[in-house]
Design a protein around this motif. Sequence first.
Motif, PDB file in Angstrom:
ATOM      1  N   VAL A  49       0.839  -1.207   0.000  1.00  0.00           N
ATOM      2  CA  VAL A  49       0.000   0.000   0.000  1.00  0.00           C
ATOM      3  C   VAL A  49       0.874   1.257   0.000  1.00  0.00           C
ATOM      4  N   ILE A  50       1.933   1.254   0.800  1.00  0.00           N
ATOM      5  CA  ILE A  50       2.820   2.424   0.861  1.00  0.00           C
ATOM      6  C   ILE A  50       3.422   2.717  -0.521  1.00  0.00           C
ATOM      7  N   HIS A  51       3.826   1.657  -1.233  1.00  0.00           N
ATOM      8  CA  HIS A  51       4.479   1.871  -2.531  1.00  0.00           C
ATOM      9  C   HIS A  51       3.517   2.427  -3.583  1.00  0.00           C
ATOM     10  N   ILE A  52       2.221   2.260  -3.353  1.00  0.00           N
ATOM     11  CA  ILE A  52       1.250   2.835  -4.296  1.00  0.00           C
ATOM     12  C   ILE A  52       1.197   4.359  -4.137  1.00  0.00           C
ATOM     13  N   TYR A  53       1.316   4.852  -2.916  1.00  0.00           N
ATOM     14  CA  TYR A  53       1.085   6.290  -2.662  1.00  0.00           C
ATOM     15  C   TYR A  53       2.355   7.096  -2.371  1.00  0.00           C
ATOM     16  N   TYR A  54       3.393   6.433  -1.928  1.00  0.00           N
ATOM     17  CA  TYR A  54       4.642   7.157  -1.596  1.00  0.00           C
ATOM     18  C   TYR A  54       5.730   6.662  -2.530  1.00  0.00           C
ATOM     19  N   GLU A  55       6.052   7.470  -3.569  1.00  0.00           N
ATOM     20  CA  GLU A  55       7.031   6.921  -4.518  1.00  0.00           C
ATOM     21  C   GLU A  55       8.466   7.017  -4.014  1.00  0.00           C
ATOM     22  N   SER A  56       8.688   7.752  -2.920  1.00  0.00           N
ATOM     23  CA  SER A  56      10.055   7.835  -2.382  1.00  0.00           C
ATOM     24  C   SER A  56       9.994   8.164  -0.890  1.00  0.00           C
ATOM     25  N   ASP A  57      11.159   8.051  -0.232  1.00  0.00           N
ATOM     26  CA  ASP A  57      11.248   8.411   1.196  1.00  0.00           C
ATOM     27  C   ASP A  57      10.941   9.893   1.396  1.00  0.00           C
ATOM     28  N   GLU A  58      11.282  10.673   0.388  1.00  0.00           N
ATOM     29  CA  GLU A  58      11.058  12.128   0.470  1.00  0.00           C
ATOM     30  C   GLU A  58       9.559  12.441   0.647  1.00  0.00           C
ATOM     31  N   VAL A  59       8.743  11.681  -0.079  1.00  0.00           N
ATOM     32  CA  VAL A  59       7.287  11.900   0.013  1.00  0.00           C
ATOM     33  C   VAL A  59       6.799  11.592   1.434  1.00  0.00           C
TER      34      VAL A  59
ATOM     35  N   GLY B 123       5.402  11.528  25.714  1.00  0.00           N
ATOM     36  CA  GLY B 123       6.673  12.161  25.355  1.00  0.00           C
ATOM     37  C   GLY B 123       7.885  11.515  26.004  1.00  0.00           C
ATOM     38  N   MET B 124       7.771  10.247  26.392  1.00  0.00           N
ATOM     39  CA  MET B 124       8.902   9.587  27.055  1.00  0.00           C
ATOM     40  C   MET B 124       9.921   9.117  26.026  1.00  0.00           C
ATOM     41  N   LYS B 125      11.112   9.725  26.075  1.00  0.00           N
ATOM     42  CA  LYS B 125      12.182   9.371  25.131  1.00  0.00           C
ATOM     43  C   LYS B 125      12.510   7.882  25.208  1.00  0.00           C
ATOM     44  N   ALA B 126      12.538   7.377  26.455  1.00  0.00           N
ATOM     45  CA  ALA B 126      12.936   5.984  26.687  1.00  0.00           C
ATOM     46  C   ALA B 126      11.988   4.986  26.019  1.00  0.00           C
ATOM     47  N   SER B 127      10.781   5.456  25.634  1.00  0.00           N
ATOM     48  CA  SER B 127       9.831   4.526  25.004  1.00  0.00           C
ATOM     49  C   SER B 127      10.313   4.108  23.612  1.00  0.00           C
ATOM     50  N   GLY B 128      11.215   4.900  23.028  1.00  0.00           N
ATOM     51  CA  GLY B 128      11.719   4.546  21.696  1.00  0.00           C
ATOM     52  C   GLY B 128      10.694   4.737  20.586  1.00  0.00           C
ATOM     53  N   PHE B 129       9.520   5.316  20.921  1.00  0.00           N
ATOM     54  CA  PHE B 129       8.538   5.588  19.865  1.00  0.00           C
ATOM     55  C   PHE B 129       9.070   6.718  18.991  1.00  0.00           C
ATOM     56  N   PRO B 130       8.954   6.584  17.668  1.00  0.00           N
ATOM     57  CA  PRO B 130       9.478   7.657  16.808  1.00  0.00           C
ATOM     58  C   PRO B 130       8.662   8.945  16.943  1.00  0.00           C
ATOM     59  N   LYS B 131       9.360  10.084  16.807  1.00  0.00           N
ATOM     60  CA  LYS B 131       8.665  11.390  16.798  1.00  0.00           C
ATOM     61  C   LYS B 131       8.319  11.760  15.370  1.00  0.00           C
ATOM     62  N   MET B 132       9.069  11.191  14.449  1.00  0.00           N
ATOM     63  CA  MET B 132       8.759  11.396  13.029  1.00  0.00           C
ATOM     64  C   MET B 132       9.242  10.188  12.242  1.00  0.00           C
ATOM     65  N   ILE B 133       8.725  10.041  11.030  1.00  0.00           N
ATOM     66  CA  ILE B 133       9.107   8.887  10.212  1.00  0.00           C
ATOM     67  C   ILE B 133       9.670   9.409   8.899  1.00  0.00           C
ATOM     68  N   LYS B 134      10.862   8.901   8.531  1.00  0.00           N
ATOM     69  CA  LYS B 134      11.563   9.494   7.397  1.00  0.00           C
ATOM     70  C   LYS B 134      11.670   8.569   6.188  1.00  0.00           C
ATOM     71  N   THR B 135      11.386   7.266   6.374  1.00  0.00           N
ATOM     72  CA  THR B 135      11.551   6.355   5.235  1.00  0.00           C
ATOM     73  C   THR B 135      10.306   5.485   5.052  1.00  0.00           C
ATOM     74  N   ARG B 136      10.169   4.963   3.835  1.00  0.00           N
ATOM     75  CA  ARG B 136       9.048   4.062   3.546  1.00  0.00           C
ATOM     76  C   ARG B 136       9.177   2.780   4.374  1.00  0.00           C
ATOM     77  N   GLU B 137      10.406   2.351   4.569  1.00  0.00           N
ATOM     78  CA  GLU B 137      10.651   1.122   5.331  1.00  0.00           C
ATOM     79  C   GLU B 137      10.175   1.287   6.789  1.00  0.00           C
ATOM     80  N   LYS B 138      10.537   2.418   7.397  1.00  0.00           N
ATOM     81  CA  LYS B 138      10.126   2.685   8.788  1.00  0.00           C
ATOM     82  C   LYS B 138       8.599   2.829   8.876  1.00  0.00           C
ATOM     83  N   LEU B 139       8.020   3.436   7.848  1.00  0.00           N
ATOM     84  CA  LEU B 139       6.564   3.624   7.840  1.00  0.00           C
ATOM     85  C   LEU B 139       5.859   2.265   7.788  1.00  0.00           C
ATOM     86  N   ALA B 140       6.407   1.343   6.971  1.00  0.00           N
ATOM     87  CA  ALA B 140       5.799   0.006   6.872  1.00  0.00           C
ATOM     88  C   ALA B 140       5.844  -0.686   8.233  1.00  0.00           C
TER      89      ALA B 140
END
Length: 624
Positions: A439-449, A470-487
């Motif tokens: 699904v990601i590859h249908i709508y996001y053609e690159s990490d930039e998107v 907002g606990m840093k130690a939770s390791g939850f991302p604050k932002m997502i930069k790549t299609r791989e991480k988004l998947a």
Amino acid sequence: VDSYDVTVEEDLGEIQLIKIEKRKYWYQDDWYLKHVTVKTPLGDYLEFPCYRWITDEKEVVLRDGRAKLPRDDKTQILKQHRRKELEDRQKTYRWKEWHPGFPLSIDALSHSELPRDIQFDNEKGIDFILNYSKAMENLYINRFMHMFQSSWSDFADFEKIFVRISNTISEYVMQHWKEDFMFGYQFLNGCNPVLIRRCTEIPKKLPVTMDMVECSLERNLTLEEEVKQGNIFIVDYELLDGVDANKTDPCTIQYLAAPICLLYKNLENKIVPIAIQLGQQPGPENPIFLPSDATYDWLLAKIWVRSSDFHIHQTVTHLLRTHLVSEVFSIAMFRQLPAVHPLFKLLVPHMRFTIAINTKAREQLICECGLFDKANATGGGGHVQMVQKAMKNLTYSSLCFPEEIKAKGMDSKEDIPYYYYRDDGIKVWEAIKSFTEDVIHIYYESDEVVCEDVELQAFVKDVYVYGMRGMKASGFPKMIKTREKLAEYLTVIIFTASAQHAAVNFGQYDWCSWIPNAPPTMRCPPPTQKGTVTIEQIVESLPDRGRSCWHLGAVWALSQFQDNELFLGMYPDEHFVEKPVKEAMAKFRKNLDEIVSAISERNKNKKLPYYYLSPDRIPNSVAV
């Protein structure tokens, strides 16, 4: 269900939006609109999905079904529609702290206060008080309720409330619960298969010696050598240390313990217990119980571990790590992703009824004086302390199924062959991940998107800031930069709501209905010396008749599917209209069907089949 045809004579040009208005008559006539299909003069069809309630004199403005990222909207009218939808949703879906330190939940005191779109179709169907009472009636156990405080006379007496359904896991548990292999097996494939880990060194707080366990070891090695070879496993209930036991009933004093259990992989590759200490502080008052001890000493020690396991299972594994986490994803989705966003369309089936079931639970089940207080030693506030403590271990990586299995040293199939929870879980995780990637590859053609998608980033930030506080130690991302991480992130969301919840919820009747195998409370303190335990003492410690009945009603009700259950990969609401996504869904279903076949093949002729992670038994969302 009705369909209506509306014909328009004049040419409307290119349709950007459709507005649906409803007039209010004398009585309440909420209307659930599935979708609008427009046939243009050229013969093209445009789909406008809705799947929402239109209430009172409200109007709903719909966009056509093609999924669009924020960058795809060029006209002012579409940008404005997108913005307004999120502004409205953010006013409707508000965060609120239920208890200090908890993940935030929805700002609503009762089910009826929730937005109409996320309420249950039939509130009676999820009334816990009604369902538990109905369950007790169906199980024909309400006749014992008048003897609320009285003890059973012996183990066989528990059979009076036990519903014998032949050839089922629950019956097998009743017949074999005292056996060490059965005790060990549940750490791998029971309804809390998430605690066992490989032991890399014996902790100082558990001073086990070679003399103590020598008769349990089968390889002519020392305990240290067995540890080095990876044959020793440990389950530590440290979280329960210092948690207050339920004091809501002055007639019954209730007790908790925080045991440590050492297990061994024998030559048959079975996992069996070899030492149990019932408290965290070693000392003469806290002996280490062994299989070589008197029969009832050893049995009572195992019962204490099973009771502790039940508490961690209900409050941490089940409530916090599936229900509350899924609610966080759910609220963040409604607040930050408009209906036209591809990720809203992807996630919304996996959020069905989650906020509603949790709100109902806060209203009736886990509130002060709720049903949870009736039979559980962690009722009356203990469960709140447990969630607060468990938040420290609620990390992003612990929700990534393969990573969590690996972190516990439980990933080797050769070493630990009978861990079906792991085997099936990894297959389902991979199938979901492959689907999200498609699904990601249908709508996001690159990490930039991905980086530029402001709505996605706001969604991820909401989860981190409000869900994880907002606990840093939770390791939850604050932002997502790549299609791989988004998947991976989307897989965590879908897997937690579907597979993880199914694995820890629907086995509750199987494993917890035979009460000595999962006592919800204990009425005597843990033994402080060996050689004194009698069968009478064990029965006195176990739950009384009334609490046993409440417990049985609860685990029965929790283990039932909804009447109109939608299982993993079933998407009857057509939020997506594009062909590539339909193809990705078909591929996903095919992968899931193959997993179903493999699991049913493996389970053939098994006395203890493992089926909780079979996709045809995994509901799409947390809804019970």
